[in-house]
Design a protein around this motif. Structure first.
Motif, PDB file in Angstrom:
ATOM      1  N   THR A 191     -26.024  14.774   4.343  1.00  0.00           N
ATOM      2  CA  THR A 191     -25.738  15.841   3.166  1.00  0.00           C
ATOM      3  C   THR A 191     -27.251  16.576   2.954  1.00  0.00           C
ATOM      4  OG1 THR A 191     -26.177  14.351   1.478  1.00  0.00           O
ATOM      5  CG2 THR A 191     -23.894  15.013   2.030  1.00  0.00           C
ATOM      6  N   THR A 192     -28.168  15.827   3.624  1.00  0.00           N
ATOM      7  CA  THR A 192     -29.656  16.183   3.216  1.00  0.00           C
ATOM      8  C   THR A 192     -30.430  15.167   4.109  1.00  0.00           C
ATOM      9  OG1 THR A 192     -31.363  16.464   1.642  1.00  0.00           O
ATOM     10  CG2 THR A 192     -30.036  14.763   1.317  1.00  0.00           C
ATOM     11  N   LEU A 193     -31.791  15.934   4.595  1.00  0.00           N
ATOM     12  CA  LEU A 193     -32.742  15.129   5.202  1.00  0.00           C
ATOM     13  C   LEU A 193     -33.911  14.938   4.365  1.00  0.00           C
ATOM     14  CD1 LEU A 193     -32.740  17.269   8.526  1.00  0.00           C
ATOM     15  CD2 LEU A 193     -31.551  15.408   8.082  1.00  0.00           C
ATOM     16  N   ASP A 194     -33.708  15.285   2.994  1.00  0.00           N
ATOM     17  CA  ASP A 194     -34.641  15.053   1.918  1.00  0.00           C
ATOM     18  C   ASP A 194     -34.444  13.871   1.294  1.00  0.00           C
ATOM     19  OD1 ASP A 194     -36.054  15.196  -0.664  1.00  0.00           O
ATOM     20  OD2 ASP A 194     -36.105  17.241  -0.736  1.00  0.00           O
ATOM     21  N   ASP A 195     -35.274  12.729   1.459  1.00  0.00           N
ATOM     22  CA  ASP A 195     -35.209  11.550   0.539  1.00  0.00           C
ATOM     23  C   ASP A 195     -34.910  11.641  -0.621  1.00  0.00           C
ATOM     24  OD1 ASP A 195     -35.080  10.204   3.030  1.00  0.00           O
ATOM     25  OD2 ASP A 195     -37.242   9.801   3.096  1.00  0.00           O
ATOM     26  N   GLU A 196     -35.816  12.445  -1.273  1.00  0.00           N
ATOM     27  CA  GLU A 196     -35.739  12.397  -3.114  1.00  0.00           C
ATOM     28  C   GLU A 196     -34.215  13.221  -3.376  1.00  0.00           C
ATOM     29  OE1 GLU A 196     -36.413  12.299  -6.950  1.00  0.00           O
ATOM     30  OE2 GLU A 196     -37.253  11.268  -5.224  1.00  0.00           O
ATOM     31  N   LEU A 228     -20.629  14.860   9.800  1.00  0.00           N
ATOM     32  CA  LEU A 228     -19.823  15.772   8.802  1.00  0.00           C
ATOM     33  C   LEU A 228     -20.865  16.198   7.687  1.00  0.00           C
ATOM     34  CD1 LEU A 228     -17.282  16.679   7.861  1.00  0.00           C
ATOM     35  CD2 LEU A 228     -16.937  14.420   6.753  1.00  0.00           C
ATOM     36  N   CYS A 229     -21.086  17.623   7.580  1.00  0.00           N
ATOM     37  CA  CYS A 229     -21.819  17.911   6.572  1.00  0.00           C
ATOM     38  C   CYS A 229     -21.144  18.412   5.203  1.00  0.00           C
ATOM     39  CB  CYS A 229     -22.778  19.297   7.174  1.00  0.00           C
ATOM     40  SG  CYS A 229     -23.874  19.089   8.548  1.00  0.00           S
ATOM     41  N   ALA A 230     -20.943  17.386   4.375  1.00  0.00           N
ATOM     42  CA  ALA A 230     -20.098  17.206   3.543  1.00  0.00           C
ATOM     43  C   ALA A 230     -20.574  16.410   2.442  1.00  0.00           C
ATOM     44  CB  ALA A 230     -18.695  16.876   3.716  1.00  0.00           C
ATOM     45  N   PRO A 231     -20.759  17.239   1.080  1.00  0.00           N
ATOM     46  CA  PRO A 231     -20.600  18.660   1.067  1.00  0.00           C
ATOM     47  C   PRO A 231     -21.652  19.503   1.002  1.00  0.00           C
ATOM     48  CG  PRO A 231     -20.813  17.649  -1.219  1.00  0.00           C
ATOM     49  CD  PRO A 231     -20.958  16.606  -0.365  1.00  0.00           C
ATOM     50  N   MET A 232     -21.418  20.742   1.401  1.00  0.00           N
ATOM     51  CA  MET A 232     -22.164  21.823   1.040  1.00  0.00           C
ATOM     52  C   MET A 232     -22.400  22.507  -0.197  1.00  0.00           C
ATOM     53  SD  MET A 232     -24.425  22.428   3.976  1.00  0.00           S
ATOM     54  CE  MET A 232     -24.531  20.597   3.731  1.00  0.00           C
ATOM     55  N   ILE A 233     -23.492  22.414  -1.037  1.00  0.00           N
ATOM     56  CA  ILE A 233     -23.614  22.773  -2.242  1.00  0.00           C
ATOM     57  C   ILE A 233     -24.431  23.968  -2.469  1.00  0.00           C
ATOM     58  CG2 ILE A 233     -24.246  21.994  -4.366  1.00  0.00           C
ATOM     59  CD1 ILE A 233     -24.020  19.102  -3.607  1.00  0.00           C
ATOM     60  N   PRO A 234     -24.150  24.885  -2.857  1.00  0.00           N
ATOM     61  CA  PRO A 234     -24.922  26.315  -2.922  1.00  0.00           C
ATOM     62  C   PRO A 234     -25.849  26.120  -3.906  1.00  0.00           C
ATOM     63  CG  PRO A 234     -22.668  26.798  -3.449  1.00  0.00           C
ATOM     64  CD  PRO A 234     -22.688  25.113  -3.361  1.00  0.00           C
ATOM     65  N   MET A 235     -27.301  26.474  -3.067  1.00  0.00           N
ATOM     66  CA  MET A 235     -28.511  26.421  -3.685  1.00  0.00           C
ATOM     67  C   MET A 235     -29.113  25.064  -3.880  1.00  0.00           C
ATOM     68  SD  MET A 235     -29.512  29.690  -4.166  1.00  0.00           S
ATOM     69  CE  MET A 235     -31.019  29.313  -4.839  1.00  0.00           C
ATOM     70  N   ILE A 236     -28.413  23.957  -3.272  1.00  0.00           N
ATOM     71  CA  ILE A 236     -28.981  22.545  -3.453  1.00  0.00           C
ATOM     72  C   ILE A 236     -28.948  22.076  -1.943  1.00  0.00           C
ATOM     73  CG2 ILE A 236     -28.625  20.469  -4.111  1.00  0.00           C
ATOM     74  CD1 ILE A 236     -28.823  22.217  -6.621  1.00  0.00           C
ATOM     75  N   ASP A 238     -27.267  23.636   0.775  1.00  0.00           N
ATOM     76  CA  ASP A 238     -26.721  24.540   1.899  1.00  0.00           C
ATOM     77  C   ASP A 238     -27.740  25.069   2.710  1.00  0.00           C
ATOM     78  OD1 ASP A 238     -26.956  27.763   1.223  1.00  0.00           O
ATOM     79  OD2 ASP A 238     -27.283  26.522  -0.542  1.00  0.00           O
ATOM     80  N   MET A 239     -28.917  25.250   2.509  1.00  0.00           N
ATOM     81  CA  MET A 239     -30.011  25.784   3.319  1.00  0.00           C
ATOM     82  C   MET A 239     -30.454  24.806   4.359  1.00  0.00           C
ATOM     83  SD  MET A 239     -30.834  24.298   0.274  1.00  0.00           S
ATOM     84  CE  MET A 239     -31.362  25.764  -0.841  1.00  0.00           C
ATOM     85  N   GLU A 240     -29.953  23.696   4.429  1.00  0.00           N
ATOM     86  CA  GLU A 240     -30.216  22.684   5.085  1.00  0.00           C
ATOM     87  C   GLU A 240     -29.216  22.538   6.506  1.00  0.00           C
ATOM     88  OE1 GLU A 240     -31.877  18.606   4.309  1.00  0.00           O
ATOM     89  OE2 GLU A 240     -31.458  19.240   2.235  1.00  0.00           O
ATOM     90  N   LEU A 241     -28.153  23.238   6.364  1.00  0.00           N
ATOM     91  CA  LEU A 241     -26.948  23.133   7.141  1.00  0.00           C
ATOM     92  C   LEU A 241     -27.514  23.143   8.582  1.00  0.00           C
ATOM     93  CD1 LEU A 241     -23.888  22.991   7.939  1.00  0.00           C
ATOM     94  CD2 LEU A 241     -23.810  25.682   7.641  1.00  0.00           C
ATOM     95  N   ARG A 320     -22.393  30.651   9.410  1.00  0.00           N
ATOM     96  CA  ARG A 320     -23.630  30.115   9.876  1.00  0.00           C
ATOM     97  C   ARG A 320     -23.087  28.877  10.543  1.00  0.00           C
ATOM     98  NH1 ARG A 320     -26.298  28.673   4.483  1.00  0.00           N
ATOM     99  NH2 ARG A 320     -27.685  27.282   5.899  1.00  0.00           N
ATOM    100  N   PHE A 321     -22.188  28.032  10.203  1.00  0.00           N
ATOM    101  CA  PHE A 321     -21.608  26.798  10.751  1.00  0.00           C
ATOM    102  C   PHE A 321     -21.188  27.249  12.123  1.00  0.00           C
ATOM    103  CE2 PHE A 321     -18.166  23.927  11.876  1.00  0.00           C
ATOM    104  CZ  PHE A 321     -18.677  22.890  11.694  1.00  0.00           C
ATOM    105  N   ARG A 322     -20.457  28.349  12.359  1.00  0.00           N
ATOM    106  CA  ARG A 322     -19.958  28.674  13.931  1.00  0.00           C
ATOM    107  C   ARG A 322     -20.853  28.826  14.821  1.00  0.00           C
ATOM    108  NH1 ARG A 322     -16.230  31.607  10.773  1.00  0.00           N
ATOM    109  NH2 ARG A 322     -17.271  33.378  11.120  1.00  0.00           N
TER     110      ARG A 322
END
Length: 353
Positions: A191-196, A228-236, A238-241, A320-322
């Motif tokens: 879901t993220t590459l950001d440890d924090e 599996l990128c789940a879930p994608m959260i708007p403005m949290i 999703d920019m990492e997809l 973006r995913f496609r």
């Protein structure tokens, strides 16, 4: 709006009443002073003798029709977990109870063998740990997931795994043998590459780098893996997809998927509280985008819409995913389907092919 931060290592500070609770209690100041006693946040595990462990579903949104979940509740504490509302069925809260008051199906092995041995049973891949993570921390002690893998190997029964844990590498011996017979695939939820961000969103899961290492190790040992990128959260997140998909591809993933954040039942309130605690300056915007993608509501449960959403934001995310999976070579399944023809309960002669 004043919101309490969750204790370190937990996803939420709240323990709201579940929707089936017959009574509600509210704390009131009676004027008597006393030292506040901090709540106990130790993990409690209740042992359950399950009547059945093989759960069937007919949802067109998921690629399996049966699943096995060794545990109820999940110590990982992911704030967005779609399984939180299920804790209400045991008169427990979807909040901190879901993370700290767990149930282990200690007779899973015997029940699973019984169900797979029934006359007329027709094999299709089992999704192992789809509701709550089969490799959450208590698996180290209870080893129910490993028992399930041993049974699947003995019966030559295919299965899919989804996890956020690097503990899966403990079972590399079984997974490697299952993979050699085309009986297993593993998806890593990333879901993220950001440890924090990971720390506050999914507090007791493996670090992103640990998940990618585990993915790479499985791939190198012949186990098919996907991201599996789940879930994608708007403005949290999703920019990492695109970065998540690229990291998964580099770790050996041959295919990919994504899910837009789902907020059924009690999760909506817990998630909004989490937003106010950690991202108060953007909380209103996040919820606005979610509602725009869910027909003006917090959640849309309709098949076909609940995983992807609708509207401008959802359509942009899908595009973006496609584009990303096409660019990264993740727009194909890569591996052949799992082999159901090998299924053979012990003591039964395998059918001639």
């Amino acid at each position: 709006m004043s919101v309490s931060l969750p204790p370190r290592g937990r996803g939420t500070a709240s323990n709201p009443h579940n929707r089936f609770a017959p009574t509600r209690s509210v704390a009131e100041d009676d004027g008597w002073y006393q030292e506040e006693t901090p709540p106990s946040l130790a993990t409690e595990v209740r042992r359950e003798q399950a009547r059945t462990v093989l759960t069937r579903n007919q949802s067109p949104d998921v690629g399996f029709d049966r699943s096995v979940n060794p545990y109820r509740g999940c110590e990982h504490g992911c704030i967005y977990c779609f399984a939180r509302p299920s804790h209400a069925y045991w008169d427990l809260s979807p909040g901190i109870d879901f993370e700290t008051r767990l149930i282990a199906k200690t007779n899973l092995a015997s029940r699973l063998e019984e169900e797979l041995s029934k006359p007329g049973y027709v094999p299709q891949p089992i999704a192992l740990g789809i509701n709550t993570d089969a490799y959450q921390p208590i698996e180290r002690e209870y080893r129910l997931t490993r028992q399930a893998l041993e049974i699947c190997l003995r019966y030559r029964h295919p299965l899919h795994l989804i996890t956020k844990s690097s503990l899966i590498l403990r079972d590399l011996d079984l997974l490697g043998e299952l993979a050699s017979q085309r009986l297993v695939s593993v998806a890593f939820s990333l879901t993220t590459l950001d440890d924090e961000l990971k720390r506050i969103m999914e507090p007791r899961t493996a670090a992103p780098s640990a998940r990618l290492r585990a993915m790479r190790t499985l791939h190198e040992n012949g186990v098919p893996v996907s991201v599996l990128c789940a879930p994608m959260i708007p403005m949290i997140n999703d920019m990492e997809l695109e970065h998540l998909l690229e990291a998964g591809r580099d770790a050996g993933a041959r295919s990919a998927g994504y899910v837009l954040l789902r907020l059924p039942l009690e999760i909506a309130g817990l998630f909004e509280e989490w937003l106010q605690a950690h991202f108060p300056e953007r909380a209103e915007h996040v919820m606005s985008l979610i509602r725009q993608s869910r027909g003006g509501r917090n959640y849309d449960s309709r098949f076909g819409a609940r995983m992807r959403g609708e509207g401008v934001f959802a359509e942009l995310l899908a595009k973006r995913f496609r584009l990303a999976i096409r660019r990264l070579g993740l727009d194909h399944r890569g591996e052949p389907p799992l082999d159901c023809s090998r299924f053979c309960p012990p003591g039964r002669q395998m059918a001639l092919l």
